[in-house]
Design a protein around this motif. Structure first.
Motif, PDB file in Angstrom:
ATOM      1  N   ASP A  59       0.824  -1.206   0.000  1.00 38.88           N
ATOM      2  CA  ASP A  59       0.000   0.000   0.000  1.00 38.88           C
ATOM      3  C   ASP A  59       0.864   1.264   0.000  1.00 38.88           C
ATOM      4  N   VAL A  60       0.282   2.298  -0.579  1.00 42.26           N
ATOM      5  CA  VAL A  60       0.884   3.632  -0.514  1.00 42.26           C
ATOM      6  C   VAL A  60       0.343   4.325   0.730  1.00 42.26           C
ATOM      7  N   VAL A  61       1.236   4.850   1.563  1.00 38.33           N
ATOM      8  CA  VAL A  61       0.850   5.461   2.838  1.00 38.33           C
ATOM      9  C   VAL A  61       0.654   6.957   2.653  1.00 38.33           C
ATOM     10  N   ASP A  62      -0.534   7.430   3.012  1.00 37.18           N
ATOM     11  CA  ASP A  62      -0.825   8.868   2.961  1.00 37.18           C
ATOM     12  C   ASP A  62      -0.341   9.525   4.251  1.00 37.18           C
ATOM     13  N   SER A  63       0.475  10.565   4.128  1.00 38.54           N
ATOM     14  CA  SER A  63       1.042  11.240   5.301  1.00 38.54           C
ATOM     15  C   SER A  63       0.143  12.320   5.875  1.00 38.54           C
ATOM     16  N   SER A  64      -0.932  12.664   5.168  1.00 44.82           N
ATOM     17  CA  SER A  64      -1.827  13.779   5.522  1.00 44.82           C
ATOM     18  C   SER A  64      -1.190  15.141   5.284  1.00 44.82           C
ATOM     19  N   ILE A  65      -0.036  15.178   4.641  1.00 48.16           N
ATOM     20  CA  ILE A  65       0.597  16.445   4.250  1.00 48.16           C
ATOM     21  C   ILE A  65       0.147  16.766   2.829  1.00 48.16           C
ATOM     22  N   ARG A  66      -0.275  18.001   2.609  1.00 42.33           N
ATOM     23  CA  ARG A  66      -0.832  18.382   1.316  1.00 42.33           C
ATOM     24  C   ARG A  66      -0.041  19.526   0.687  1.00 42.33           C
ATOM     25  N   TYR A  67       0.060  19.473  -0.652  1.00 41.61           N
ATOM     26  CA  TYR A  67       0.635  20.560  -1.454  1.00 41.61           C
ATOM     27  C   TYR A  67      -0.390  20.883  -2.538  1.00 41.61           C
ATOM     28  N   GLY A  68      -1.384  21.670  -2.177  1.00 48.35           N
ATOM     29  CA  GLY A  68      -2.468  21.907  -3.132  1.00 48.35           C
ATOM     30  C   GLY A  68      -3.227  20.606  -3.360  1.00 48.35           C
ATOM     31  N   PRO A  69      -3.375  20.186  -4.621  1.00 53.38           N
ATOM     32  CA  PRO A  69      -4.094  18.941  -4.896  1.00 53.38           C
ATOM     33  C   PRO A  69      -3.259  17.684  -4.682  1.00 53.38           C
ATOM     34  N   GLU A  70      -1.960  17.821  -4.380  1.00 52.37           N
ATOM     35  CA  GLU A  70      -1.091  16.664  -4.230  1.00 52.37           C
ATOM     36  C   GLU A  70      -0.965  16.246  -2.766  1.00 52.37           C
ATOM     37  N   GLN A  71      -0.740  14.938  -2.560  1.00 52.50           N
ATOM     38  CA  GLN A  71      -0.523  14.377  -1.234  1.00 52.50           C
ATOM     39  C   GLN A  71       0.928  13.928  -1.095  1.00 52.50           C
ATOM     40  N   ARG A  72       1.486  14.128   0.089  1.00 52.06           N
ATOM     41  CA  ARG A  72       2.789  13.523   0.386  1.00 52.06           C
ATOM     42  C   ARG A  72       2.533  12.066   0.785  1.00 52.06           C
ATOM     43  N   VAL A  73       3.202  11.135   0.105  1.00 57.29           N
ATOM     44  CA  VAL A  73       3.005   9.712   0.352  1.00 57.29           C
ATOM     45  C   VAL A  73       4.348   9.014   0.506  1.00 57.29           C
TER      46      VAL A  73
ATOM     47  N   VAL B 197      19.799  -6.648   0.488  1.00 57.80           N
ATOM     48  CA  VAL B 197      18.993  -5.426   0.361  1.00 57.80           C
ATOM     49  C   VAL B 197      18.161  -5.527  -0.910  1.00 57.80           C
ATOM     50  N   THR B 198      16.847  -5.598  -0.762  1.00 61.00           N
ATOM     51  CA  THR B 198      15.943  -5.754  -1.908  1.00 61.00           C
ATOM     52  C   THR B 198      14.843  -4.708  -1.950  1.00 61.00           C
ATOM     53  N   ILE B 199      14.721  -3.872  -0.899  1.00 64.95           N
ATOM     54  CA  ILE B 199      13.677  -2.851  -0.868  1.00 64.95           C
ATOM     55  C   ILE B 199      14.271  -1.492  -0.532  1.00 64.95           C
ATOM     56  N   GLY B 200      13.606  -0.442  -1.002  1.00 62.02           N
ATOM     57  CA  GLY B 200      13.944   0.930  -0.658  1.00 62.02           C
ATOM     58  C   GLY B 200      12.660   1.690  -0.384  1.00 62.02           C
ATOM     59  N   LEU B 201      12.766   2.737   0.429  1.00 58.31           N
ATOM     60  CA  LEU B 201      11.592   3.529   0.812  1.00 58.31           C
ATOM     61  C   LEU B 201      11.598   4.850   0.054  1.00 58.31           C
ATOM     62  N   VAL B 202      10.459   5.151  -0.572  1.00 64.65           N
ATOM     63  CA  VAL B 202      10.315   6.361  -1.385  1.00 64.65           C
ATOM     64  C   VAL B 202       9.432   7.367  -0.667  1.00 64.65           C
ATOM     65  N   SER B 203       9.854   8.632  -0.697  1.00 66.42           N
ATOM     66  CA  SER B 203       8.989   9.753  -0.336  1.00 66.42           C
ATOM     67  C   SER B 203       8.547  10.394  -1.636  1.00 66.42           C
ATOM     68  N   GLY B 204       7.250  10.333  -1.906  1.00 68.98           N
ATOM     69  CA  GLY B 204       6.756  10.850  -3.176  1.00 68.98           C
ATOM     70  C   GLY B 204       5.500  11.684  -3.009  1.00 68.98           C
ATOM     71  N   ARG B 205       4.885  11.984  -4.148  1.00 73.74           N
ATOM     72  CA  ARG B 205       3.623  12.744  -4.164  1.00 73.74           C
ATOM     73  C   ARG B 205       2.615  12.018  -5.044  1.00 73.74           C
ATOM     74  N   ARG B 206       1.369  12.115  -4.650  1.00 77.40           N
ATOM     75  CA  ARG B 206       0.294  11.515  -5.427  1.00 77.40           C
ATOM     76  C   ARG B 206      -0.674  12.606  -5.868  1.00 77.40           C
ATOM     77  N   ALA B 207      -0.882  12.700  -7.169  1.00 74.91           N
ATOM     78  CA  ALA B 207      -1.784  13.710  -7.721  1.00 74.91           C
ATOM     79  C   ALA B 207      -3.229  13.273  -7.519  1.00 74.91           C
ATOM     80  N   ALA B 208      -4.137  14.207  -7.816  1.00 72.43           N
ATOM     81  CA  ALA B 208      -5.564  13.917  -7.626  1.00 72.43           C
ATOM     82  C   ALA B 208      -6.009  12.723  -8.455  1.00 72.43           C
ATOM     83  N   GLY B 209      -5.409  12.522  -9.635  1.00 71.15           N
ATOM     84  CA  GLY B 209      -5.770  11.396 -10.495  1.00 71.15           C
ATOM     85  C   GLY B 209      -5.086  10.106 -10.123  1.00 71.15           C
ATOM     86  N   GLY B 210      -4.213  10.110  -9.097  1.00 71.38           N
ATOM     87  CA  GLY B 210      -3.536   8.901  -8.646  1.00 71.38           C
ATOM     88  C   GLY B 210      -2.113   8.752  -9.153  1.00 71.38           C
TER      89      GLY B 210
END
Length: 249
Positions: A107-121, A135-148
């Motif tokens: 799952d993509v985790v929603d941080s509840s931080i917002r930048y206009g229509p984008e979410q910090r995930v 080592v087979t995984i890495g953690l990403v800090s990204g953004r999710r737009a309104a369309g996903g």
């Protein structure tokens, strides 16, 4: 008439019919006159020379400074921008201009931080480090737009050992430089274990992180610090995890 001729004339003017009878007083008086005229003439010549020098400086000379050395432009420093897994101890920020974002694992985790229509995930992705098979995984800090649509801003992963060992793993700090226009990345990371609370120390004060468990493995706890309580990019002086009973892990 030069000075010697003038002196001879003065001597002749005082001569008597006989050469042994000279007017020494007149000769000395005329000599003093000649010496005064010579001193006056010498002073006038010096004054004239001074005037000529001053006039010459005023109209003929001009002081100039040597030209400054040529200033060569200093090349601007640039940092890496890639989705590839980090292979050294310094995590690298990610960008999405040259390749599609990696696919999330779980799952993509929603941080509840917002930048206009984008979410910090936050989400995990697969990484491939041939030299570090654990080592087979890495953690990403990204953004999710309104369309996903997902945009990856920052990827952190271990560079040695095993990515599921108990305890803290690589922590991501914002490394953006002007004129980077993306939103600042909150400080984030993950912990493996039964953490119920994660507390960081920065500038002598303690700040609590927000937590979310990874849907693929509930022993993996994703954490991040709200930018309102910890400015992105500020390094932690220390960080601890506690279980449900408040004991250190």
């Amino acid at each position: 008439m030069n000075e010697q001729d003038q002196l001879r004339a003065a001597m002749r003017a005082t001569e008597r019919p006989y050469r042994d009878s000279l007017d020494l007083t007149a000769i000395m008086r005329d000599g003093r006159r000649l010496r005064r005229r010579r001193r006056l003439a010498g002073g006038g010549a010096a004054a004239l020379a001074t005037v000529l020098v001053v006039v010459g400086v005023g109209i003929g000379l001009r002081w100039t400074r040597p030209p400054a050395p040529e200033q060569r432009p200093v090349p601007a420093a640039t940092g890496p921008a890639t989705h590839r897994p980090t292979e050294d101890p310094t995590p690298a920020p990610g960008a999405t201009t040259s390749e599609p974002p990696p696919q999330p694992l779980g799952d993509v985790v929603d941080s509840s931080i917002r930048y206009g229509p984008e979410q910090r995930v936050f989400y995990f992705v697969a990484v491939d480090l041939p030299a570090v098979p654990g080592v087979t995984i890495g953690l990403v800090s990204g953004r999710r737009a309104a369309g996903g649509r997902l945009t990856s801003d920052f990827l952190v992963n271990d560079v040695q050992g095993v990515d599921r060992r108990a305890g803290f793993h690589q922590i991501g700090y914002d490394q953006s430089l002007p004129p980077d226009t993306r939103p600042p990345v909150p400080t984030f990371g993950y912990f493996v274990g039964a953490a119920k609370r994660i507390v960081g120390t920065a500038d002598g004060r303690q700040v609590d992180a927000r937590l979310a468990r990874w849907s693929v493995d509930p022993d993996v706890v994703i954490f991040w610090f709200d930018p309102a309580v910890l400015t992105p990019g500020v390094r932690l002086d220390g960080i601890v995890a506690r279980d449900v009973g408040g004991r250190l892990l």
